[in-house]
Design an enzyme around this catalytic site. Structure first.
Site, PDB file in Angstrom:
ATOM      1  N   GLY A  38      -1.977  11.394  11.500  1.00 25.84           N
ATOM      2  CA  GLY A  38      -0.768  10.579  11.464  1.00 25.84           C
ATOM      3  C   GLY A  38      -0.181  10.572  10.064  1.00 25.84           C
ATOM      4  CD  GLN A  43       0.854   8.342   4.731  1.00 22.97           C
ATOM      5  OE1 GLN A  43       1.086   8.404   5.919  1.00 22.97           O
ATOM      6  NE2 GLN A  43      -0.352   8.551   4.232  1.00 22.97           N
ATOM      7  CB  CYS A  86      -5.234   6.565   4.334  1.00 22.99           C
ATOM      8  SG  CYS A  86      -3.476   6.603   3.969  1.00 22.99           S
ATOM      9  CG  LEU A  87      -3.294  12.458   5.497  1.00 23.63           C
ATOM     10  CD1 LEU A  87      -2.090  13.184   6.047  1.00 23.63           C
ATOM     11  CD2 LEU A  87      -4.464  13.415   5.329  1.00 23.63           C
ATOM     12  CG  HIS A 128      -3.555   3.853   9.215  1.00 20.71           C
ATOM     13  ND1 HIS A 128      -4.776   3.791   8.577  1.00 20.71           N
ATOM     14  CD2 HIS A 128      -2.764   4.610   8.419  1.00 20.71           C
ATOM     15  CE1 HIS A 128      -4.697   4.473   7.438  1.00 20.71           C
ATOM     16  NE2 HIS A 128      -3.487   4.997   7.327  1.00 20.71           N
ATOM     17  CD  GLU A 129      -0.003   6.984   9.881  1.00 19.87           C
ATOM     18  OE1 GLU A 129       0.748   6.932   8.887  1.00 19.87           O
ATOM     19  OE2 GLU A 129      -1.158   7.460   9.811  1.00 19.87           O
ATOM     20  CG  HIS A 132       1.250   4.161   5.535  1.00 17.47           C
ATOM     21  ND1 HIS A 132       0.768   4.067   4.247  1.00 17.47           N
ATOM     22  CD2 HIS A 132       0.309   4.838   6.232  1.00 17.47           C
ATOM     23  CE1 HIS A 132      -0.417   4.659   4.183  1.00 17.47           C
ATOM     24  NE2 HIS A 132      -0.728   5.137   5.370  1.00 17.47           N
TER      25      HIS A 132
HETATM   26 ZN    ZN Z   1      -2.464   6.092   5.890  1.00 14.75          ZN
END
Ligand code: ZN
Length: 164
Positions: A38, A43, A86-87, A128-129, A132
């Protein structure tokens, strides 16, 4: 992390246009390359309410999902733990408790309205996304001690990378 843009609150998209689709295509490529399941637009430095996701398992056909202006309408009262990563927070995984199911509404790739319940990994990932989009990273859900440990780990990894 700790890039200040991650704290920024994203803005709604007025309309799903070719430009929006271009952004989603870019995001999907970035996510696949990472690799991740995701990604929120913020991001990659674009603070708008756009998310891409692909929960297909290895060996399965890709199944990209696109979310423009997602909103949560209802949350399950039951919480379940999941080991999240998380990326934007490389190499850190920690357990976050989140509602088991989430009823969401969003515009898809073609700008059509979709309303559905997300369950399992889908529920975890969308919550989660969507965090962000509000400037929240999953570490913000952890205790202070766990969070500072995780941040130290990220900084240490960064230093090692810089030194090598
Ligand atoms: Zn994340």
């Amino acid at each position: 992390m700790p890039n200040p843009i991650l704290k920024q609150v994203s803005k709604p998209v007025k309309e799903v246009t070719d430009e929006t689709r271009e952004l989603m295509d870019d995001m999907l490529q970035t996510m696949y390359a990472a690799p991740g399941i995701g990604l929120a637009a913020v991001q990659i430095g674009v603070p708008v309410n756009v998310i891409v996701m692909d929960l297909a398992k290895e060996g399965e056909k890709p199944a990209p999902k696109y979310f423009v202006n997602p909103e949560i309408l209802e949350l399950d009262e039951d919480f379940v733990p999941y080991d999240e990563g998380c990326l934007s927070v490389p190499d850190v995984f920690d357990t976050v408790d989140r509602p088991k199911r989430a009823k969401i509404t969003y515009l898809n790739y073609d700008g059509e309205r979709v309303t559905e319940w997300a369950e399992g990994l889908y529920a975890v990932c969308i919550q989660h996304e969507m965090d962000h989009l509000k400037g929240i990273v999953f570490l913000d859900h952890l205790s202070k001690l766990k969070r500072s440990r995780a941040i130290k780990k990220v900084q240490k990894a960064k230093k090692l990378k810089a030194a090598s």
